[in-house]
Write a protein that holds these residues in place. Structure first.
Motif, PDB file in Angstrom:
ATOM      1  N   ASN A  45       0.651  -1.293  -0.524  1.00 48.50           N
ATOM      2  CA  ASN A  45      -0.159   0.546   0.045  1.00 48.50           C
ATOM      3  C   ASN A  45       0.827   1.683   0.251  1.00 48.50           C
ATOM      4  O   ASN A  45       0.838   2.073  -0.588  1.00 48.50           O
ATOM      5  N   TYR A  46       1.420   1.239   0.714  1.00 49.60           N
ATOM      6  CA  TYR A  46       2.597   2.785   1.201  1.00 49.60           C
ATOM      7  C   TYR A  46       4.081   2.569  -0.466  1.00 49.60           C
ATOM      8  O   TYR A  46       3.939   4.218  -0.708  1.00 49.60           O
ATOM      9  N   ILE A  47       4.852   1.464  -0.802  1.00 46.31           N
ATOM     10  CA  ILE A  47       5.149   1.861  -2.295  1.00 46.31           C
ATOM     11  C   ILE A  47       4.145   2.412  -3.165  1.00 46.31           C
ATOM     12  O   ILE A  47       4.636   3.108  -3.756  1.00 46.31           O
ATOM     13  N   ASN A  48       2.992   1.842  -3.746  1.00 50.08           N
ATOM     14  CA  ASN A  48       2.195   2.221  -4.228  1.00 50.08           C
ATOM     15  C   ASN A  48       1.461   4.057  -4.089  1.00 50.08           C
ATOM     16  O   ASN A  48       1.451   4.440  -5.377  1.00 50.08           O
ATOM     17  N   LEU A  49       1.208   4.338  -2.879  1.00 51.00           N
ATOM     18  CA  LEU A  49       0.472   5.519  -2.360  1.00 51.00           C
ATOM     19  C   LEU A  49       2.286   6.277  -3.160  1.00 51.00           C
ATOM     20  O   LEU A  49       2.054   7.140  -3.695  1.00 51.00           O
ATOM     21  N   ARG A  50       3.621   6.193  -2.673  1.00 55.60           N
ATOM     22  CA  ARG A  50       4.899   6.435  -2.927  1.00 55.60           C
ATOM     23  C   ARG A  50       4.938   6.490  -4.364  1.00 55.60           C
ATOM     24  O   ARG A  50       4.819   7.593  -5.289  1.00 55.60           O
ATOM     25  N   HIS A  51       4.732   5.587  -5.481  1.00 58.78           N
ATOM     26  CA  HIS A  51       4.980   5.970  -6.783  1.00 58.78           C
ATOM     27  C   HIS A  51       3.834   6.331  -7.578  1.00 58.78           C
ATOM     28  O   HIS A  51       3.918   7.368  -8.788  1.00 58.78           O
ATOM     29  N   ASN A  52       2.418   6.395  -7.394  1.00 55.68           N
ATOM     30  CA  ASN A  52       1.441   7.098  -7.288  1.00 55.68           C
ATOM     31  C   ASN A  52       1.714   8.898  -7.367  1.00 55.68           C
ATOM     32  O   ASN A  52       1.278   9.518  -8.347  1.00 55.68           O
ATOM     33  N   ILE A  53       2.174   9.034  -6.289  1.00 56.15           N
ATOM     34  CA  ILE A  53       2.168  10.527  -6.414  1.00 56.15           C
ATOM     35  C   ILE A  53       3.577  11.331  -7.079  1.00 56.15           C
ATOM     36  O   ILE A  53       3.134  11.985  -7.256  1.00 56.15           O
ATOM     37  N   GLY A  54       4.657  10.060  -6.733  1.00 57.67           N
ATOM     38  CA  GLY A  54       5.818  10.861  -7.859  1.00 57.67           C
ATOM     39  C   GLY A  54       5.533  10.398  -8.683  1.00 57.67           C
ATOM     40  O   GLY A  54       6.053  11.650  -9.311  1.00 57.67           O
ATOM     41  N   LYS A  55       5.032  10.160  -9.630  1.00 57.52           N
ATOM     42  CA  LYS A  55       4.090   9.877 -10.990  1.00 57.52           C
ATOM     43  C   LYS A  55       3.523  11.875 -11.100  1.00 57.52           C
ATOM     44  O   LYS A  55       3.938  12.170 -12.206  1.00 57.52           O
ATOM     45  N   SER A  56       2.476  11.672 -10.493  1.00 56.92           N
ATOM     46  CA  SER A  56       1.566  12.657 -10.505  1.00 56.92           C
ATOM     47  C   SER A  56       2.670  13.978 -10.730  1.00 56.92           C
ATOM     48  O   SER A  56       2.232  15.151 -11.309  1.00 56.92           O
ATOM     49  N   ILE A  57       3.781  14.301  -9.639  1.00 53.27           N
ATOM     50  CA  ILE A  57       4.504  15.242  -9.746  1.00 53.27           C
ATOM     51  C   ILE A  57       5.044  15.466 -10.625  1.00 53.27           C
ATOM     52  O   ILE A  57       5.220  16.608 -11.274  1.00 53.27           O
ATOM     53  N   LEU A  58       5.837  13.504 -11.476  1.00 55.64           N
ATOM     54  CA  LEU A  58       6.353  13.994 -12.185  1.00 55.64           C
ATOM     55  C   LEU A  58       5.901  14.731 -13.464  1.00 55.64           C
ATOM     56  O   LEU A  58       6.311  15.633 -14.483  1.00 55.64           O
ATOM     57  N   LEU A  59       4.745  14.476 -13.881  1.00 58.43           N
ATOM     58  CA  LEU A  59       3.661  14.873 -14.787  1.00 58.43           C
ATOM     59  C   LEU A  59       3.311  16.293 -14.700  1.00 58.43           C
ATOM     60  O   LEU A  59       3.581  16.966 -15.661  1.00 58.43           O
ATOM     61  N   GLY A  60       2.932  16.734 -13.586  1.00 59.09           N
ATOM     62  CA  GLY A  60       3.184  18.041 -13.438  1.00 59.09           C
ATOM     63  C   GLY A  60       4.257  19.050 -13.529  1.00 59.09           C
ATOM     64  O   GLY A  60       4.192  19.903 -13.705  1.00 59.09           O
ATOM     65  N   LEU A  61       5.940  18.794 -13.312  1.00 61.43           N
ATOM     66  CA  LEU A  61       6.233  19.311 -13.162  1.00 61.43           C
ATOM     67  C   LEU A  61       7.381  19.659 -14.743  1.00 61.43           C
ATOM     68  O   LEU A  61       7.490  20.661 -14.981  1.00 61.43           O
ATOM     69  N   GLU A  62       6.510  18.657 -15.337  1.00 57.64           N
ATOM     70  CA  GLU A  62       6.856  18.741 -17.086  1.00 57.64           C
ATOM     71  C   GLU A  62       6.137  19.742 -17.635  1.00 57.64           C
ATOM     72  O   GLU A  62       6.843  20.624 -18.436  1.00 57.64           O
ATOM     73  N   ILE A  63       4.990  19.539 -16.913  1.00 54.74           N
ATOM     74  CA  ILE A  63       3.806  20.710 -17.652  1.00 54.74           C
ATOM     75  C   ILE A  63       4.513  21.475 -16.782  1.00 54.74           C
ATOM     76  O   ILE A  63       4.296  22.841 -17.649  1.00 54.74           O
ATOM     77  N   LEU A  64       4.319  21.667 -15.684  1.00 61.36           N
ATOM     78  CA  LEU A  64       5.047  23.520 -15.162  1.00 61.36           C
ATOM     79  C   LEU A  64       6.397  24.382 -16.534  1.00 61.36           C
ATOM     80  O   LEU A  64       6.490  25.193 -16.385  1.00 61.36           O
ATOM     81  N   ILE A  65       7.318  23.219 -16.836  1.00 65.86           N
ATOM     82  CA  ILE A  65       8.875  23.543 -17.655  1.00 65.86           C
ATOM     83  C   ILE A  65       8.090  24.020 -18.889  1.00 65.86           C
ATOM     84  O   ILE A  65       8.592  24.680 -19.289  1.00 65.86           O
ATOM     85  N   ALA A  66       7.673  23.277 -19.467  1.00 64.46           N
ATOM     86  CA  ALA A  66       6.514  23.810 -20.636  1.00 64.46           C
ATOM     87  C   ALA A  66       6.159  24.832 -20.430  1.00 64.46           C
ATOM     88  O   ALA A  66       5.963  26.178 -21.356  1.00 64.46           O
ATOM     89  N   ALA A  67       5.658  25.028 -18.997  1.00 66.79           N
ATOM     90  CA  ALA A  67       4.704  27.063 -18.976  1.00 66.79           C
ATOM     91  C   ALA A  67       5.829  27.755 -18.863  1.00 66.79           C
ATOM     92  O   ALA A  67       5.839  29.076 -19.544  1.00 66.79           O
ATOM     93  N   ASP A  68       6.875  27.802 -17.991  1.00 62.47           N
ATOM     94  CA  ASP A  68       8.137  28.594 -18.502  1.00 62.47           C
ATOM     95  C   ASP A  68       8.354  28.826 -19.310  1.00 62.47           C
ATOM     96  O   ASP A  68       8.964  29.797 -19.370  1.00 62.47           O
TER      97      ASP A  68
END
Length: 114
Positions: A45-68
């Motif tokens: 459970n905890y490992i899956n939570l970390r992976h899912n949160i990490g994936k959403s942060i990764l995607l969000g960071l890539e979108i923020l780089i494009a916006a910048d």
């Protein structure tokens, strides 16, 4: 030409908002999945939570780089703003790379164990 800069600035702001919303929604979704999976007594459970949160942060960071990039290069292409953009992109890229290594356990350019 000034109208185009205004529209691109609006688009940049919208893309920035999409990046933040992506991170926020991804975290909420991951937490809901985590809470639902607690009833199943899964040991990952905890490992899956970390992976899912990490994936959403990764995607969000890539979108923020494009916006910048859109916001800086098109609306205010001075040497100082491009320098600041470069520093921001480097910081976000290092964050993305470290998150990717944390999620996969290896660098993206390393071969899978085939």
């Amino acid at each position: 030409m000034d109208n185009i800069k205004i529209y691109i600035e609006y688009v940049s702001n919208v893309v920035e908002a999409v990046g933040v919303i992506t991170i926020f929604v991804g975290i909420i979704y991951s937490l809901i999945r985590f809470l639902i999976s607690l009833n199943k007594n899964d040991s990952n459970n905890y490992i899956n939570l970390r992976h899912n949160i990490g994936k959403s942060i990764l995607l969000g960071l890539e979108i923020l780089i494009a916006a910048d990039i859109m916001g800086t290069v098109v609306t205010d292409p001075t040497l100082g703003s491009v320098f600041v953009l470069g520093i921001i992109v480097i910081i976000r890229t290092v964050l993305s790379l470290s998150l990717q290594v944390e999620l996969d356990g290896k660098f993206p350019w390393q071969r899978s164990g085939k």
